[in-house]
Design a protein around this motif. Structure first.
Motif, short mmCIF file in Angstrom:
data_model
loop_
_atom_site.label_atom_id
_atom_site.label_comp_id
_atom_site.label_asym_id
_atom_site.label_seq_id
_atom_site.Cartn_x
_atom_site.Cartn_y
_atom_site.Cartn_z
N VAL A 944 0.85 -1.19 0.00
CA VAL A 944 0.00 0.00 0.00
C VAL A 944 0.88 1.23 0.00
O VAL A 944 2.06 1.16 0.36
CB VAL A 944 -0.95 0.02 1.22
CG1 VAL A 944 -1.87 -1.17 1.21
CG2 VAL A 944 -0.16 0.06 2.51
N PRO A 945 0.37 2.39 -0.41
CA PRO A 945 1.19 3.61 -0.39
C PRO A 945 1.64 3.95 1.03
O PRO A 945 1.00 3.56 2.01
CB PRO A 945 0.25 4.69 -0.95
CG PRO A 945 -0.80 3.94 -1.69
CD PRO A 945 -0.95 2.63 -1.00
N ALA A 946 2.72 4.71 1.12
CA ALA A 946 3.29 5.09 2.42
C ALA A 946 2.25 5.82 3.27
O ALA A 946 1.44 6.58 2.75
CB ALA A 946 4.51 5.97 2.20
N ASN A 947 2.29 5.54 4.57
CA ASN A 947 1.44 6.23 5.56
C ASN A 947 -0.05 5.98 5.41
O ASN A 947 -0.85 6.82 5.80
CB ASN A 947 1.68 7.76 5.50
CG ASN A 947 2.66 8.20 6.56
OD1 ASN A 947 2.93 7.45 7.50
ND2 ASN A 947 3.21 9.38 6.40
N THR A 948 -0.44 4.87 4.84
CA THR A 948 -1.88 4.65 4.67
C THR A 948 -2.43 3.54 5.56
O THR A 948 -3.64 3.40 5.66
CB THR A 948 -2.22 4.32 3.20
OG1 THR A 948 -1.43 3.20 2.79
CG2 THR A 948 -1.96 5.49 2.29
N LEU A 949 -1.57 2.75 6.20
CA LEU A 949 -2.09 1.70 7.08
C LEU A 949 -2.54 2.32 8.40
O LEU A 949 -1.93 3.28 8.88
CB LEU A 949 -1.01 0.64 7.34
CG LEU A 949 -0.70 -0.30 6.17
CD1 LEU A 949 0.36 -1.30 6.56
CD2 LEU A 949 -1.95 -1.02 5.68
N ILE A 959 -3.22 -4.12 13.52
CA ILE A 959 -3.39 -5.32 12.69
C ILE A 959 -4.87 -5.61 12.40
O ILE A 959 -5.25 -5.86 11.26
CB ILE A 959 -2.75 -6.55 13.37
CG1 ILE A 959 -1.26 -6.32 13.62
CG2 ILE A 959 -2.97 -7.80 12.52
CD1 ILE A 959 -0.39 -6.38 12.42
N SER A 960 -5.72 -5.55 13.45
CA SER A 960 -7.11 -5.95 13.23
C SER A 960 -7.82 -5.00 12.27
O SER A 960 -8.63 -5.43 11.45
CB SER A 960 -7.87 -6.04 14.55
OG SER A 960 -7.86 -4.79 15.20
N ASP A 961 -7.50 -3.71 12.35
CA ASP A 961 -8.12 -2.76 11.41
C ASP A 961 -7.59 -2.96 10.01
O ASP A 961 -8.33 -2.84 9.02
CB ASP A 961 -7.87 -1.32 11.87
CG ASP A 961 -9.00 -0.82 12.76
OD1 ASP A 961 -9.36 -1.58 13.67
OD2 ASP A 961 -9.52 0.29 12.54
N THR A 962 -6.29 -3.26 9.90
CA THR A 962 -5.73 -3.54 8.57
C THR A 962 -6.43 -4.74 7.95
O THR A 962 -6.81 -4.73 6.77
CB THR A 962 -4.22 -3.84 8.69
OG1 THR A 962 -3.58 -2.72 9.30
CG2 THR A 962 -3.59 -4.09 7.34
N LYS A 963 -6.65 -5.76 8.77
CA LYS A 963 -7.35 -6.96 8.28
C LYS A 963 -8.78 -6.62 7.85
O LYS A 963 -9.25 -7.07 6.80
CB LYS A 963 -7.37 -8.02 9.39
CG LYS A 963 -8.12 -9.28 9.06
CD LYS A 963 -8.00 -10.29 10.20
CE LYS A 963 -8.84 -11.52 9.95
NZ LYS A 963 -8.65 -12.54 11.01
N GLN A 964 -9.45 -5.78 8.64
CA GLN A 964 -10.82 -5.41 8.30
C GLN A 964 -10.85 -4.59 7.01
O GLN A 964 -11.73 -4.78 6.17
CB GLN A 964 -11.45 -4.62 9.46
CG GLN A 964 -12.96 -4.64 9.46
CD GLN A 964 -13.56 -6.03 9.38
OE1 GLN A 964 -13.20 -6.91 10.15
NE2 GLN A 964 -14.44 -6.26 8.42
N PHE A 965 -9.89 -3.67 6.86
CA PHE A 965 -9.81 -2.90 5.62
C PHE A 965 -9.63 -3.84 4.43
O PHE A 965 -10.23 -3.65 3.37
CB PHE A 965 -8.62 -1.93 5.67
CG PHE A 965 -8.87 -0.69 6.49
CD1 PHE A 965 -10.03 -0.54 7.22
CD2 PHE A 965 -7.94 0.34 6.53
CE1 PHE A 965 -10.28 0.60 7.98
CE2 PHE A 965 -8.16 1.48 7.29
CZ PHE A 965 -9.33 1.60 8.03
N PHE A 966 -8.79 -4.84 4.59
CA PHE A 966 -8.53 -5.81 3.52
C PHE A 966 -9.81 -6.54 3.15
O PHE A 966 -10.16 -6.67 1.98
CB PHE A 966 -7.45 -6.79 3.99
CG PHE A 966 -7.12 -7.88 3.01
CD1 PHE A 966 -6.25 -7.64 1.96
CD2 PHE A 966 -7.68 -9.14 3.13
CE1 PHE A 966 -5.94 -8.64 1.05
CE2 PHE A 966 -7.38 -10.14 2.23
CZ PHE A 966 -6.51 -9.89 1.18
N LEU A 967 -10.55 -7.01 4.18
CA LEU A 967 -11.77 -7.79 3.92
C LEU A 967 -12.90 -6.93 3.37
O LEU A 967 -13.75 -7.41 2.63
CB LEU A 967 -12.22 -8.48 5.20
CG LEU A 967 -11.30 -9.59 5.71
CD1 LEU A 967 -11.75 -10.08 7.08
CD2 LEU A 967 -11.23 -10.74 4.74
#
Length: 1629
Positions: A944-949, A959-967
């Motif tokens: 993903v682009p810098a500073n977006t996670l 981690i859990s929000d990153t996973k939710q964004f992915f799903l």
């Protein structure tokens, strides 16, 4: 490999066939790579030519090039490279150091793993991108994140500081992994318009046969019937010749034109404008056989599953990438096929049989480990507040806390006297001064939130101790920055469950909180209403002299609540009692040997965990001076904590690996620092398996600055168990504890095995010391009951101690499972009664009772029954190469559940300067390294682009929000690589179709056993009326007396001359043209005369009608019949897109051998224009007659055919497979069809119907041109293109004319649903009412679109549309109208069938809402005179009721056959005059080419019989044969369209065994890459298929025909010819 010394072309044919079968077995995964190589070597052994092997010449190995982009230039000398590296190193800023924290061991392991792929014969196909998709946004919005973004979790992976030289670039003949990846990425173009061929990475140079420009062949329109057995791009084991052909193609990908005869032409009609602006494809009209310009694209041979070779125009880039994908998929999967489960009717997932070779624990049962007894010291205080009171009174001037400003300089020191007095003031204020005099807001035992920034430790200390003195319970949380903070609602849930109503904060912090426009503090999402209290000294009230805080002896009441964010993102509060807090401080004092007056430097978060326990609580108990270094200071000055240790001669430092790393990076700036004063360097995340390399690297650098090896003290902690173990400070000179070098393979099975064989897959871990004083520790199995582990088994560490958390506040259920665990032995018997607390740490007890931690439960990924640690995978990913591509600290690893197993996903932030090639190369290497070292396949790798996670408060990744964004499809990656083929190993076995022995006996037995009747149904009899008087009375004269429409028109012109048959409306709803019976008759006569005179047309010749929808078309049709010609109705070319649409017109004219064209003046000019000349040869048009201004002439006579079996007209249409088909319709069939429709719909002269259909083929043409003349009803004609300028035209017309029966297409219905769905109130206000509509029939040749029909009914219910009105019709090429709902009979019924059964050609009716259920609507009522039967398409035997088979039809209005110019009647007989193989062998049937079933319902017909409903499932030609099962594209497309809100439409097809999904993106282009994993997931979950290629395109790219049906084969060929201009193409590995 053996074949390098063998000329394969010279081998005997049987050997080549065996090799081909072997290749295929490997590609299907039926054999492992090892077995494949063994068998292949054995086959080739007799033919190997022994040649001496030359050693590589010295100049073959070149030094590495500076970068992949400049690798063609001469490499610099080694000395200059060294100087360059030195200069780079000295000027490098903190964030760009590439060699930081690289463990020598692990880096070597990764390089060795990558080296294993040297002999790999594959090149991964790079995805294709449109430039705009991945252009980085401006620097302002994408500032690079903190170089290592110190976080709690992400810092877990660090490497020893050692320069690992990159592997040397070798000669292409030697093929290092670098070179094959480079050859891939350099040869690929990121622009979709460029065409490039990627290297296949062969071990020896192999000339690729290039497509040669072919001379344009002379066009010979050869037309053959298109119906063939279903399209099966599958491997069929019984055909060895086909196997060899496929294997040969996959192995060598030779691109050459086929020698076979030309297949039938394939033409797509102009796409109607019903789905928004549509991109007209400029591809050649001959899609499936011929290329208009061979210079643009070559022809690729491909087997179609029937042994035939198809020739498809193929662009070299697309075909090469698919070829590379196929090559990569040839690798064997893990585990072997024997472990796959079989897919049965109930979809029971079998657990794979355990491998007997997996390591199992063999030791004895573990004995609980006891810590040393907790000593009793006489001067230890009875409570922590008492210690503060004591120091405040006796050591008031002694410093308690020094805080640093942003520059790293001390700006305030809090003494113990000030700390005590301010805390007492705050306690007094909280208890007495917050409410009115009579009202006390806070009572002892209430909870309050502490909201203080990390830069203000002093205020926090005062607030924390003030709360303890007031006996209220502090809940420290992070400062909320905005409503969109990551996890903010979960923090709100914690505050709510704790009953927090008050928040303490500082004045500066309060000013910085987000406010509403009125100046109030924003109400954060999910938070309770809070009263904010500022605790600065000036706002506190000094207590009266007689007031003293109550300091009881420590008891079991909660002292404070520490928040903890769990793996799934939920936030819980761990309550710590007063006695636990005190005991923990005592245990830490004893373990760390704290003394009064020592100085401690704390870099950690002081609100929780070690930072709180050591730096705030134990420090006060022992009168320690704490120097707090905030996170912001560390970012600005990484060496600040080392300087503080040096300046204050600090004895203890609390750090994380990240702080060691930052200091090590910046240490050259300060040469005079000394760490000799340190006696303990406590490493908070020392339990992380990779901390060993960080500690080693730091020691390596700072040993020369006085750092002693024995002072490094890793520890293991968790919020629940608090400190689990800590390494005690060592005695100088004693040897350091040994490390454990463990086998990764053993760890994945939960077993401790010392690694002796493969050092690449070893994990080195350091101990975290001994158990805490006064604690008891066990290791139990992490899953199931808490059974004690064996001594050589990895398990969860559980602790029994007075110094630990007590509960999750307010969550008694979860508390019991975590805080009240009683371990059991192997027999399930509890080993005692004392409860233990789960720590969430995985580890084991080593020699000397040392504790080793190998990971956390939260970081555990369970894939196929094996455990993998997220931190281990991160470390491997980061060790792949000096990281130019991603940021070290910004990487997340998690697992998602897809198809009954966990799948590993890695998401990392990409550097803005990383090129597409760099990114792809890094991803490819990470795949290989993780596969080799961890033996686990990655499912998805996203950059993903810098500073977006999403970030945690201290800068780590949430981690859990990153996973939710992915799903949810909100991650917006700029690069993505999916690898479902590699890691999905639990698919059901492909179904092997059993040969069916067919005979009458088998059916009879089936009937007797199952009690099933033959699946057939019929409409009512057409009947004939003999009584002439009754005929005249019923106005049915033409019905009975005339077999020809021409006679019917003449009779009407005589008997009812002024009766209006047709009314044509424009976009404003105004009639622009009408036709009475006599007007139509006279216009037809004029046209017949013109044909005879101008065109010199002979009887029986074909005449093309080229008209826009209207009455001119109807007049021209009857004019042709009057003249004895055969009309051929053709859609006119689109004036704005002649290049794409005119060749179609030309082809139909050529194929039909038309002698003349009838058209309008405008269209005649178009046909002869310069624009037309650019697309076709305009000099060879047949005679063109303009019918706009014809002289008044009558033909000498009106032609009457000698027999009704003669052809009335030709019906040309584009099928859903993109094939052009023309059928012959006889006069008898026309008459029978019109009579059948008249009876079904009860049509007579006084009736009015409205038609909004394209009038060019099928039932649309019959209703537009023929039915009114036969039945005498009035047709209101609405050209569908008029809806573009007035969406409500059709509905307004129905209301205005009070129409009872209307006919439309799905395109029209979709346009109204999408465009008018929100305007029903407006329509109602304008007086539009649909209460008059009795039946609204959708004309289609496909499965009814139930959801669209339902949406339409529901939306327009508000303006009177009856829910029973909408129904559907069904027709096919062989019979234009089989079903039509009509006005009488039962309503169409809906059934739910099991989708899994459909794939097996079975029909199983299930309840609504059942999993995998598919709703199907009846396709209308069968027309009078029509009989249908359901037949097995392979055996041609009849099937039973509710069985899926091909629909065959017998009817007087069946078409006569396909129109063929070479008279190949043998081909057409197969479709139009076919017989059952048994049962009723006399009746002649026509094969519709559609699959369906008949079901007897409970509804009754008019005659009292039960109603037989016909359900159409889909076109046989369109079905996809994958894994031995039959899939219908529409089912997969429905799933795909549900996957994400931005998918407007989708289409699927197969190509060389790969499933290709094309999706139209209606959102922003940055959503494009989000769709790839979602599409892959949903198809795998719902259909058990792996998607091979995902293509994201603009809206309107998927071609549709005039009926709104998708042209999937046309789309496929456009994709292969690289004509789609896709936004993104992902090739799934």
């Amino acid at each position: 490999m053996a074949d390098r010394r063998v000329d394969l072309s010279a081998l005997p044919k049987e050997v080549r066939d065996q090799l081909a079968e072997l290749d295929l077995e490997l590609s299907e995964g039926d054999i492992t790579q090892k077995g494949y190589e063994k068998k292949r070597t054995k086959l080739l052994a007799p033919y190997i030519i022994q040649t001496p092997v030359e050693p590589p010449r010295q100049n073959d190995v070149q030094p590495p090039a500076p970068s992949s982009s400049s690798s063609h230039g001469p490499p610099p000398s080694s000395s200059s490279r060294y100087r360059e590296r030195r200069s780079r190193r000295t000027h490098r800023s903190g964030g760009t150091r590439d060699d930081r924290y690289r463990s020598d061991i692990h880096s070597e392991a990764v390089q060795a793993a990558l080296a294993k792929h040297k002999e790999e014969k594959m090149a991964l196909p790079m995805p294709t991108k449109r430039r705009s998709t991945y252009v980085q946004s401006p620097v302002v919005t994408r500032t690079p994140p903190d170089s290592s973004s110190g976080s709690e979790d992400e810092t877990s992976v660090r490497r020893q500081s050692s320069v690992v030289p990159p592997p040397p670039t070798v000669n292409p003949n030697l093929q290092s992994p670098d070179s094959w990846i480079n050859s891939t990425v350099q040869g690929s173009s990121t622009s979709s318009s460029a065409s490039s061929t990627l290297s296949h990475g062969e071990a020896r140079p192999q000339p690729q046969s290039q497509p040669k420009p072919q001379p344009q062949p002379q066009y010979k329109p050869q037309y053959q019937p298109l119906y063939q057995p279903p399209y099966q791009p599958q491997h069929q084991p019984q055909s060895s010749a086909h196997t060899a052909a496929v294997t040969d193609m996959l192995a060598h990908s030779r691109i050459a034109p086929s020698e076979n005869s030309t297949p039938p032409p394939d033409v797509t009609a102009v796409a109607p404008p019903s789905r928004g602006p549509r991109v007209d494809l400029t591809s050649n009209p001959v899609v499936r056989g011929m290329s208009r310009g061979q210079s643009r694209s070559s022809m690729m041979e491909t087997a179609d599953g029937r042994g035939n070779i198809q020739r498809v125009p193929v662009n070299s880039r697309v075909s090469t990438k698919i070829q590379q994908l196929l090559n990569t998929l040839k690798r064997p999967k893990r585990p072997p096929l024997s472990e796959f489960f079989t897919d049965d009717a109930e979809e029971i997932v079998e657990v794979p049989q355990p491998d007997p070779n997996i390591p199992k624990p063999e030791g004895r049962q573990i004995i609980p480990v006891k810590g040393e007894p907790l000593g009793v010291v006489s001067n230890w205080p009875p409570a922590l507040q008492a210690a503060l009171a004591r120091w405040g009174a006796t050591q008031g001037k002694s410093p308690a806390l020094t805080a640093l400003d942003i520059t790293g300089k001390p700006f305030c020191t809090l003494t113990y006297g000030k700390l005590w007095s301010r805390s007492v003031k705050l306690a007094y204020t909280l208890l007495n001064k917050l409410g009115t005099k009579n009202e006390q807001i806070l009572k002892p035992g209430d909870k309050v939130a502490l909201v203080y920034p990390n830069s203000d430790p002093g205020m926090f200390w005062v607030a924390f101790y003030g709360c303890l003195l007031a006996e209220v319970i502090p809940v420290p949380i992070e400062v909320p920055l905005s409503r969109k903070d990551v996890g903010i609602s979960q923090v709100g849930f914690l505050l709510g469950s704790c009953g927090v109503g008050l928040a303490l904060t500082s004045e500066i912090c309060l000013k910085g909180l987000p406010k509403t426009p009125t100046g109030e503090i924003l109400q954060f999402k999910g938070w309770p209403r809070l009263k904010w209290v500022v605790t600065d000294s000036k706002y506190l009230t000094k207590p009266s002299k007689d007031w003293q805080p109550h300091i009881p002896t420590a008891n079991t009441d909660p002292a404070y609540i520490e928040y903890k964010a769990s793996k799934d993102g939920t936030v819980v509060g761990v309550a710590v009692s007063k006695v636990a807090m005190l005991t923990h401080c005592q245990a830490l004092t004893q373990a760390c040997n704290y003394c009064e007056g020592e100085t401690l430097v704390n870099v950690l978060d002081f609100k929780k965990d070690i930072g709180l326990w050591h730096g705030v609580l134990t420090a006060v108990m022992n009168r320690i001076h704490t120097i707090s270094v905030p996170y912001a200071v560390m970012k600005a000055c990484p060496l600040s904590w080392v300087q503080r240790v040096h300046n204050h001669k600090a004895r203890i430092a609390l750090v994380k690996c990240r702080d060691l790393h930052w200091a090590m990076m910046a240490h050259r700036e300060q040469r005079d620092t000394s760490l000799a004063s340190l006696r303990m360097l406590i490493v908070a995340d020392g339990a992380n398996p990779w901390s060993v390399s960080s500690c080693d690297a730091f020691l390596n650098v700072f040993q020369s600055h006085g750092l002693k090896p024995e002072v490094i003290c890793p520890c293991a902690t968790s919020p629940e168990a608090m400190t689990v173990a800590i390494r005690r400070p060592g005695v100088p000179g004693t040897p350091l504890p040994a490390r454990a070098i463990l086998s990764m393979g053993g760890l994945s099975h939960g077993v401790i095995r010392v690694n002796t064989e493969d050092k690449n897959s070893a994990l080195t871990v350091q101990d975290v010391g001994h158990v805490m004083p006064g604690a008891l520790m066990c290791i139990v199995k992490p899953d199931g009951p808490p059974q004690l582990c064996k001594t050589d088994e990895i398990g969860e560490i559980i602790i029994n101690s007075r110094a630990g958390g007590n509960m999750y506040y307010g969550l008694p259920g979860v508390t019991k499972n975590t805080f009240e665990v009683i371990p059991v032995n192997a027999n399930g018997v509890p080993i005692g009664e004392i409860p233990f607390v789960r720590s969430g740490l995985l580890g084991f007890v080593g020699p000397g009772s040392l504790i080793f931690v190998v990971g956390k439960i939260e970081g555990l990924l369970m894939v196929s029954g094996r455990r993998h640690n997220a931190d281990d995978l991160v470390a491997t990913a980061l060790a792949v190469e000096p990281v130019k591509t991603v940021y070290r600290g910004r990487i997340a690893v998690f697992s998602i559940t897809v198809f009954y197993d966990e799948r590993v996903v890695i998401v990392a932030e990409q550097r803005p300067d990383a090129s597409e090639e760099d990114s792809f190369q890094w991803m490819s290497r990470v795949l290989q390294a993780i596969d080799s070292i961890h033996q686990v396949g990655l499912y998805c790798l996203a950059l993903v682009p810098a500073n977006t996670l999403p970030k945690t408060p201290l800068g780590g990744i949430h981690i859990s929000d990153t996973k939710q964004f992915f799903l949810d499809g909100n991650l917006h990656p700029c690069n993505i690589l999916m690898c479902p083929h590699t890691c999905v190993t639990n698919l059901p076995k492909p179904r092997q179709k059993q040969p069916v022995g067919v005979g009458p006996a088998s059916v009879m037995v089936g009937n007797l056993v199952a009690g099933k009747r033959i699946a057939q149904a019929a409409g009512r009899d057409l009947g004939m009326i003999e009584d002439q008087d009754l005929v005249r009375k019923l106005c049915m004269w033409p019905t009975v007396m005339h077999q020809y429409l021409t006679e019917a028109l003449q009779w009407r012109a005589q008997t009812d001359a002024d009766h209006v048959l047709f009314v044509l409306l424009n976009a404003k709803g105004v009639p622009v043209s009408t036709a009475t019976c006599v007007q139509l008759h006279k216009r037809a006569e004029k046209i017949a005369a013109a044909l005879t005179e101008k065109g010199s047309i002979n009887t029986g010749e074909n005449v093309v009608l080229l008209y826009p929808p209207g009455i001119d078309l109807i007049a021209a049709f009857y004019g042709c019949l009057y003249a004895g010609c055969v009309p051929v109705n053709v859609r006119p070319p689109h004036p704005q897109n002649l290049a794409a649409t005119l060749p179609t017109v030309r082809m139909i004219i050529d194929v039909s051998k038309a002698a003349c064209i009838l058209t309008t003046q405008n269209l005649m000019r178009t046909l002869r224009s310069k624009e037309a000349a650019a697309s076709v040869n305009i000099k060879t048009w047949p005679t063109i007659i303009d019918t706009d201004d014809l002289p008044r002439r009558r033909p000498p006579q009106i032609y009457k055919p000698p027999t009704a079996e003669m052809i009335a007209y030709l019906d040309f249409s584009v099928s859903t497979t993109g094939m052009l088909t023309g059928v012959k319709v006889s006069h008898a069939a026309v008459s029978a069809l019109c009579r059948s429709i008249k009876l079904q719909c009860e049509l007579y002269s006084s009736r009015q119907i409205a038609i909004c259909l394209d009038p060019y083929c099928g039932l649309g043409f019959v209703l537009w041109c023929l039915a009114s003349v036969y039945s005498g009803h009035q047709s209101v004609l609405i050209p569908p293109f008029e809806l573009e300028s007035c969406l409500s035209l059709w509905l307004s017309t129905l209301s205005q004319y009070r129409i009872r029966d209307t006919f439309c297409s799905y395109s029209v219905m979709e346009l109204c649903t999408k465009g008018l769905g929100t305007q029903t109130e407006l329509l109602k206000a304008r007086g539009v009412s649909l209460s008059c509509v009795r039946s609204c029939v959708v004309i289609a040749e496909e499965r009814p679109r139930l959801s669209l029909s339902y949406s339409f009914s529901k939306l327009f219910k508000d303006i009177g549309l009856s829910s029973r009105a909408v129904s559907t019709a069904f027709g096919s090429r062989v019979n234009l109208a089989i079903c039509l709902q009509g006005t009488t009979g039962p309503d169409p019924c809906t059934v739910y069938v099991d989708m899994k059964s459909l794939r097996h050609d079975r029909v199983r009716v299930v309840e609504r809402g059942a999993p995998q259920s598919l709703p199907l609507m009846e396709s209308g009522k069968i027309l009078p005179g029509v009989r249908v039967i359901i037949v097995n398409p392979e055996t041609r035997g009849p099937l039973g009721d509710s069985h899926l088979g091909e629909i065959w039809v017998n009817s007087p209005h069946n078409a006569s056959g396909y129109y063929t110019i070479y008279g190949e009647e043998s081909l057409q007989a197969n479709h139009f005059n076919t017989k059952l193989s048994f049962g009723d062998p006399q009746t002649l049937w026509a094969r519709t080419g559609y699959l369906g079933f008949v079901k007897r319902t409970e509804l009754l017909e008019a005659n009292g019989d039960r109603h037989d409903a016909l359900f159409v499932v889909g076109s046989l030609d369109e079905t996809l044969e994958l894994r031995g099962l039959r899939y219908h594209p529409i089912d997969i497309e429905t799933s795909v369209s549900r996957a994400h809100r931005s998918i407007a439409e989708s289409a699927v097809f197969t190509w060389t065994n790969l499933l290709v999904v094309v999706s139209e993106l209606c959102g922003s282009e940055q959503d494009a890459l989000d769709l790839v994993p979602l599409i892959t997931n949903v198809v795998l979950e719902e259909h058990h298929l792996i998607v091979g290629v995902v293509v994201i395109v603009d809206p309107g790219v998927i071609p549709i025909n005039s009926r709104g049906e998708k042209q999937r084969m046309h789309l496929r060929d456009s994709f292969l010819a690289d004509q789609l201009d896709p936004i993104y193409v992902a090739y799934n590995m």
